[in-house]
Design an enzyme around this catalytic site. Structure first.
Site, PDB file in Angstrom:
ATOM      1  CE  LYS A  90      -4.521   0.754   0.326  1.00 53.43           C
ATOM      2  NZ  LYS A  90      -5.558  -0.230  -0.041  1.00 53.43           N
ATOM      3  CG  ASP A  99      -6.983   2.882  -1.208  1.00 50.25           C
ATOM      4  OD1 ASP A  99      -7.362   1.708  -1.265  1.00 50.25           O
ATOM      5  OD2 ASP A  99      -7.081   3.560  -0.169  1.00 50.25           O
TER       6      ASP A  99
HETATM    7  N1  GLU Z   1      -7.181  -0.013  -3.381  1.00 51.57           N
HETATM    8  C1  GLU Z   1      -7.918  -1.196  -3.669  1.00 51.57           C
HETATM    9  C2  GLU Z   1      -7.965  -2.093  -2.448  1.00 51.57           C
HETATM   10  O1  GLU Z   1      -7.856  -1.665  -1.327  1.00 51.57           O
HETATM   11  C3  GLU Z   1      -7.427  -1.883  -4.935  1.00 51.57           C
HETATM   12  C4  GLU Z   1      -5.981  -2.282  -4.938  1.00 51.57           C
HETATM   13  C5  GLU Z   1      -5.475  -2.755  -6.292  1.00 51.57           C
HETATM   14  O2  GLU Z   1      -6.235  -2.831  -7.237  1.00 51.57           O
HETATM   15  O3  GLU Z   1      -4.260  -3.049  -6.366  1.00 51.57           O
HETATM   16  O4  GLU Z   1      -8.194  -3.270  -2.558  1.00 51.57           O
END
Ligand code: GLU
Length: 424
Positions: free
Chosen positions: A114, A154
């Site tokens: 993240k 996100d």
């Molecule tokens: N931000 C989204 C999540 O929390 C998607 C992450 C992604 O597609 O890599 O799952």
């Protein structure tokens, strides 16, 4: 806003406390070896960067950003980037850990990561947002890459921001690398259906959970906290599936109508820059009030730490489907379980986004793109299979869906580590 913001000790961050309490409980339940417990309880890599951005007025402001890779045993690191004033080391650490479990629960070949920048994008011009994004992308370029770590949208980030990251990375290496991010615009190698994918996944698991409870989705009353990408798409798709959205909120407050709201009108209102506290014809309610209204399906789709020991006794929904990451504290989980409220946990409920990110990555590697119906058919299959597996494990072990999902996710990651062995 202060330029360099002091972040709280990671251990004190509420999201981090939730993630670690969940992990420790499941590690106990699985009787995980000490070495694996220590390894999986920590991040593999954590990058903190303080970087300058030229503001429109000619001043220079320093922002703090993070990119954290939790675990890479099952594949390249995967996870979004969020822009929010409350982003901190502890929060990003927790979110990276949840990505590891999430990818394992839906069985896609990724590890978890993240990123985030502590900023308020509402107070940045488009030019400032672009310069912040390009500089942050350069700062984290020592970690990201199509084979190593693949960011995605996100909270407060979107396809346009992904396009800037892809362009910045490509400029630095000298050729185009679309695979370095997912959630790109379709014209740049993005996938059909990626934008709505997290919301569609939430709607699919809500439908499956209602089936498990033996209740019809047709006419079910839905309340959604947070009307960003996840909440708005979940509301629209659940409405298409026959449910009735009766309450929605954004950070300003909520709108409630027991006779039903039109998700498309709410989306138009938000797209035109409206805040729900100013919604005409309806009395504004607070986010706290919204969570305690009677409904059939409650969807927290905003931030962490929303359902706590304080409000869990007052929740009047028999089913909670977590569109957000980490919206429920472990104390609240215990109260909800005791009260017989079914919770479909984040690492299962909101996994539709990363699943279609995976599809986007695969399509990019193959240079061969699928149409919308192929994407949604495959998403349906992944989400219903993961739901079925988690529900079966929960029944077999006599545990909540959250514990079952965590058991499944942690077990798969632990098995990958055992198979790979410890180097050297
Ligand atoms: N931000 C989204 C999540 O929390 C998607 C992450 C992604 O597609 O890599 O799952």
């Amino acid at each position: 806003m202060a330029t360099l913001h002091a972040t709280a000790e990671p251990a004190q961050d509420p999201a981090y406390a939730i993630a670690m309490a969940q992990f420790n409980a499941v590690a106990d339940r699985l009787d995980l070896e000490d070495g694996l417990r220590a390894l999986l309880g920590a991040s593999k890599r954590e990058l903190t960067t303080h970087f300058p951005v030229k503001m429109d007025d000619g001043s220079i402001r320093v922002f703090t950003g993070y990119r954290i890779q939790h675990n890479l045993a099952r594949g390249p690191a995967k996870g979004g980037i969020r822009y929010h004033p409350q982003v901190s080391l502890g929060e990003v650490r927790a979110l990276a850990m949840w990505m590891t479990w999430k990818c394992a629960v839906v069985n896609i070949p990724y590890g978890g990561a993240k990123g985030g920048v502590a900023c308020d994008p509402k107070n940045l011009s488009l030019g400032e947002l672009e310069r912040l994004t390009r500089r942050y992308a350069t700062e984290i370029s020592i970690l990201i890459g199509p084979e190593s770590d693949i960011p995605a949208p996100d909270v407060n980030t979107n396809a346009r921001i992904m396009a800037w990251i892809m362009d910045t990375y490509s400029m630095n290496v000298g050729y185009s690398v679309p695979g370095v991010v997912t959630g790109k615009p379709v014209d740049l190698g993005g996938s059909q259906g990626r934008e709505e994918a997290t919301g569609r996944g939430v709607a699919i698991v809500a439908r499956e959970a209602m089936r498990l409870l033996g209740k019809p989705l047709e006419g079910a009353r839905v309340i959604i906290q947070g009307f960003g990408n996840v909440g708005s798409n979940a509301g629209r798709i659940l409405n298409e599936m026959g449910a009735t959205v009766i309450g929605v909120s954004d950070s300003s407050g909520g709108v409630y109508n027991p006779d039903g709201l039109k998700p498309s009108e709410m989306e138009e209102f938000r797209a035109a820059g409206g805040r729900f506290c100013d919604y005409p014809t309806h009395k504004c309610i607070t986010n706290a009030q919204l969570l305690e209204l009677p409904c059939d399906i409650l969807i927290p789709a905003a931030l962490e730490n929303q359902i706590t020991a304080k409000n869990a006794p007052h929740i009047r929904a028999p089913l909670i489907v977590e569109g957000a990451n980490g919206p429920t504290t472990p104390e609240a989980d215990a109260i909800l379980a005791e009260r017989g409220i079914l919770v479909v946990p984040d690492i299962l409920a909101n996994a539709g986004g990363v699943t279609v990110s995976y599809f986007e990555w695969v399509q990019g590697l193959e240079r061969y793109f699928w149409d919308f119906s192929e994407v949604t058919t495959k998403l349906e299959r992944v989400m219903t299979q993961a739901f079925t597996e988690v529900a079966a494990l929960s029944q077999r072990e006599g545990v909540t869906l959250r514990d079952a999902a965590l058991m499944l996710g942690v077990q798969r990651v632990a098995e990958a580590i055992r198979l790979r062995g410890v180097y050297p």
